[in-house]
Design a protein around this motif. Structure first.
Motif: not given
Length: 302
Positions: A121-124, A220-224
């Motif tokens: 999900n990546g970093n905020i 995030t880097e990859n999602c909401k």
């Protein structure tokens, strides 16, 4: 609060003090004629304080001086120096002091933490938090400046708490403002932009005199990630967390209902019974207060 305490088998209510006892009909528990009587009661181990904001420091300090643990409504203090004094005094008295934030004890928050810990999900990159509600009667203590009223002390503290929990308090720049609606002596709304040294940003929007909102959005880097009714909810309310990935997949996490006030008291009791856990709690408390009063010191009235 009383129903939540009644659900905790390891906690018993020794008595209650009201500023205006004639307003309440409560025959189930003893009612103290003076709050000092509660502090002097040898059967009392812990005091729960829900007096007006301006009295939180005074009442918390007095409770500690009588050798009681303290659970105090948010905000714990309206001045950063007072907060530091309380923490130092609690350590001196070898008692614990807690700030009453219930949302971090709800399974919705715990599920959110799990989602954010997933590497995929990546970093905020940014966090947006909103808390506001329609105006209450003008006689409400939230509109009394002498009692520590105002929207910042009443609602922005929630936004500060979740931000410090998820992003820490190592900020770089803060830009914040408050507004007083015509006819009010306290701030009724405000907004804030915080830039962190990590590169993440936090956006806060809060206020009284607007439609009800109580939510958090994380990019995030990859999602909401979105969660409604995040900070305050009835114990019978089921909630959700919505996750949308960059590639379009949507996942909804259904959160079962629970009493987050009950879980909060259970959590505090566990710390009292296992003092080694207080160090971790204290670090979280200090991180929040550092950020909360850093924003407070930069508020500009529009």
């Amino acid at each position: 609060i009383i129903p939540a305490l009644e659900k905790c088998p390891a906690i018993s209510i020794a008595g209650i003090y009201f500023r205006t006892p004639s307003k309440y009909k409560l025959d189930k528990y003893p009612v103290y004629s003076n709050y000092i009587d509660a502090l002097q009661d040898n059967d009392v181990d812990c005091i729960y304080i829900s007096s007006p904001n301006s009295n939180h420091f005074k009442h918390s300090h007095e409770a500690l001086s009588y050798g009681k643990h303290v659970v105090c409504e948010k905000p714990l203090a309206t001045d950063y120096n007072d907060f530091q004094a309380l923490v130092e005094y609690a350590l001196k008295m070898r008692k614990f002091i807690f700030e009453s934030f219930m949302f971090e004890h709800h399974s919705q928050y715990n599920e959110l933490k799990k989602i954010l810990q997933e590497p995929k999900n990546g970093n905020i990159k940014s966090l947006t938090a909103r808390f506001g509600y329609p105006h209450k009667p003008s006689s409400n203590i939230r509109y009394d400046r002498s009692l520590g009223g105002g929207a910042y002390f009443d609602t922005a503290c929630y936004l500060s708490k979740v931000t410090s929990l998820l992003l820490g308090s190592d900020y770089d720049k803060i830009s914040a403002s408050i507004t007083k609606a015509p006819g009010y002596e306290v701030d009724t709304e405000g907004s804030c932009l915080i830039q962190f040294k990590s590169g993440a940003t936090a956006i806060w929007d809060w206020g009284m005199g607007r439609s009800y909102r109580n939510e958090i959005d994380i990019w995030t880097e990859n999602c909401k990630i979105s969660a409604d009714r995040f900070f305050s909810k009835r114990c019978e309310l089921e909630t959700t967390i919505d996750l949308k990935h960059s590639h379009g997949d949507v996942t909804m996490f259904n959160i079962t209902a629970m009493d987050h006030f009950q879980e909060m008291f259970v959590g505090f009791l566990n710390i009292i019974n296992n003092p080694t856990n207080y160090k971790t709690y204290l670090q979280s408390l200090k991180s929040h207060q550092k950020l909360y009063f850093a924003v407070y010191s930069t508020l500009e009235e529009k």
